[in-house]
Scaffold this motif. Sequence first.
Motif, PDB file in Angstrom:
ATOM      1  N   LEU A 109     -31.191  -3.115 -12.858  1.00 41.97           N
ATOM      2  CA  LEU A 109     -30.171  -2.764 -12.084  1.00 41.97           C
ATOM      3  C   LEU A 109     -28.622  -3.594 -12.343  1.00 41.97           C
ATOM      4  O   LEU A 109     -27.689  -2.825 -12.366  1.00 41.97           O
ATOM      5  CB  LEU A 109     -30.454  -3.009 -10.467  1.00 41.97           C
ATOM      6  N   TYR A 110     -28.768  -4.859 -12.505  1.00 40.04           N
ATOM      7  CA  TYR A 110     -27.722  -5.640 -12.914  1.00 40.04           C
ATOM      8  C   TYR A 110     -27.120  -5.167 -14.156  1.00 40.04           C
ATOM      9  O   TYR A 110     -25.728  -4.942 -14.102  1.00 40.04           O
ATOM     10  CB  TYR A 110     -27.895  -7.133 -12.988  1.00 40.04           C
ATOM     11  N   ARG A 114     -23.355  -3.159 -14.369  1.00 36.16           N
ATOM     12  CA  ARG A 114     -22.265  -3.797 -15.579  1.00 36.16           C
ATOM     13  C   ARG A 114     -21.758  -2.646 -16.476  1.00 36.16           C
ATOM     14  O   ARG A 114     -20.451  -2.589 -16.696  1.00 36.16           O
ATOM     15  CB  ARG A 114     -22.951  -4.854 -16.273  1.00 36.16           C
ATOM     16  N   SER A 115     -22.779  -1.779 -16.790  1.00 36.35           N
ATOM     17  CA  SER A 115     -22.429  -1.016 -17.916  1.00 36.35           C
ATOM     18  C   SER A 115     -21.717   0.294 -17.300  1.00 36.35           C
ATOM     19  O   SER A 115     -20.890   0.892 -17.801  1.00 36.35           O
ATOM     20  CB  SER A 115     -23.564  -0.470 -18.795  1.00 36.35           C
ATOM     21  N   ALA A 120     -20.133  -0.305 -22.522  1.00 31.42           N
ATOM     22  CA  ALA A 120     -20.759  -1.287 -23.476  1.00 31.42           C
ATOM     23  C   ALA A 120     -19.897  -2.642 -23.403  1.00 31.42           C
ATOM     24  O   ALA A 120     -20.662  -3.620 -23.248  1.00 31.42           O
ATOM     25  CB  ALA A 120     -20.782  -0.797 -24.796  1.00 31.42           C
ATOM     26  N   ALA A 121     -18.604  -2.610 -23.367  1.00 30.22           N
ATOM     27  CA  ALA A 121     -18.018  -3.887 -23.323  1.00 30.22           C
ATOM     28  C   ALA A 121     -18.238  -4.607 -21.909  1.00 30.22           C
ATOM     29  O   ALA A 121     -18.174  -6.121 -21.997  1.00 30.22           O
ATOM     30  CB  ALA A 121     -16.268  -3.391 -23.221  1.00 30.22           C
ATOM     31  N   ASP A 248     -10.693  -4.417  -9.909  1.00 34.05           N
ATOM     32  CA  ASP A 248     -11.337  -3.593  -8.757  1.00 34.05           C
ATOM     33  C   ASP A 248     -12.793  -2.985  -9.192  1.00 34.05           C
ATOM     34  O   ASP A 248     -13.452  -2.203  -8.686  1.00 34.05           O
ATOM     35  CB  ASP A 248     -10.466  -2.326  -8.781  1.00 34.05           C
ATOM     36  N   TYR A 249     -13.500  -3.724 -10.447  1.00 36.85           N
ATOM     37  CA  TYR A 249     -14.798  -3.306 -10.560  1.00 36.85           C
ATOM     38  C   TYR A 249     -15.887  -4.424 -10.387  1.00 36.85           C
ATOM     39  O   TYR A 249     -16.728  -4.540 -10.986  1.00 36.85           O
ATOM     40  CB  TYR A 249     -14.733  -2.819 -12.309  1.00 36.85           C
ATOM     41  N   ASP A 250     -15.435  -5.469  -9.782  1.00 38.89           N
ATOM     42  CA  ASP A 250     -16.456  -6.650  -9.706  1.00 38.89           C
ATOM     43  C   ASP A 250     -17.661  -6.001  -8.956  1.00 38.89           C
ATOM     44  O   ASP A 250     -17.711  -5.234  -8.001  1.00 38.89           O
ATOM     45  CB  ASP A 250     -15.794  -7.579  -8.610  1.00 38.89           C
ATOM     46  N   LEU A 251     -18.656  -6.806  -9.320  1.00 40.67           N
ATOM     47  CA  LEU A 251     -20.132  -6.323  -8.653  1.00 40.67           C
ATOM     48  C   LEU A 251     -20.171  -6.986  -7.176  1.00 40.67           C
ATOM     49  O   LEU A 251     -19.679  -7.979  -6.982  1.00 40.67           O
ATOM     50  CB  LEU A 251     -21.283  -6.972  -9.488  1.00 40.67           C
TER      51      LEU A 251
END
Length: 251
Positions: A109-110, A114-115, A120-121, A248-251
């Motif tokens: 899930l993590y 992230r992806s 991929a970066a 704005d994409y922090d988990l």
Amino acid sequence: MCGDRPLLLDNKHDGRPAERGLTWGIVTFYIVLAVSFSIWLAVTIQREGLFPFRTESINWVSSWFWTTVGDYYVAASCLLGVVLSTERGWRGPLWSFAIFFLGSPFAALYVALRSAKGGAAGMKLRSSQPGFNQADRTKHGEVWIPAIYACLGLLYTTALATTLWKFPLLPFQPSDLPWAKAWLWTTLGDFYVLTSCLCGLCLASEGFVVGSLLSLTFLFLGSPCVCCWMVWRLLHHGSLTLQQLPTDYDL
């Protein structure tokens, strides 16, 4: 620990003696893990052998069950180093707890998140070369990456639920052959789902050729090879931190 900083800091670019000491402490930790598990693995191979599989022998099954459990936790410790180096505040310990105690579905899930958020970066470890440490937003062609890890997590969760239904984890019964055999295969699946997550990080960080070769060692030689990769990243790049996602994409 400050609320807005990762638990394990990016030491390559900080340079303070305390931070360098922490890096060397983590390097030592992974070296000790690799050596300790390698000895454990060698003892299991010497006593029980690996081939041919003797799944009707309780000694063989029980020995390889415990060895596979150890393999999982050593590999999980490597992924935890990445998570704690990357995630800020409470997120690092929370993700680490889930991966370490609840299993590889949370690792999948993590990596899927992230992806999904950075492509991929978003799975690439920071480089010591400036200008390569900001993940782009997901590209259209990279949606298959989170899909693969989501499927891996769901498939293993289904297998784990089936095993728990047929052979409950408690009471622990490592001397019972059907129970031990079921949990050996389940734990082996746990290890390979987690290791697939590490392979994804390795492929994204090292490139296809080197990443593929390293991934094969992870999959076929086990967690000591993952520890060696952690040590190399720390010594060469000074960090286990994943590239920064857009704000704005922090988990």
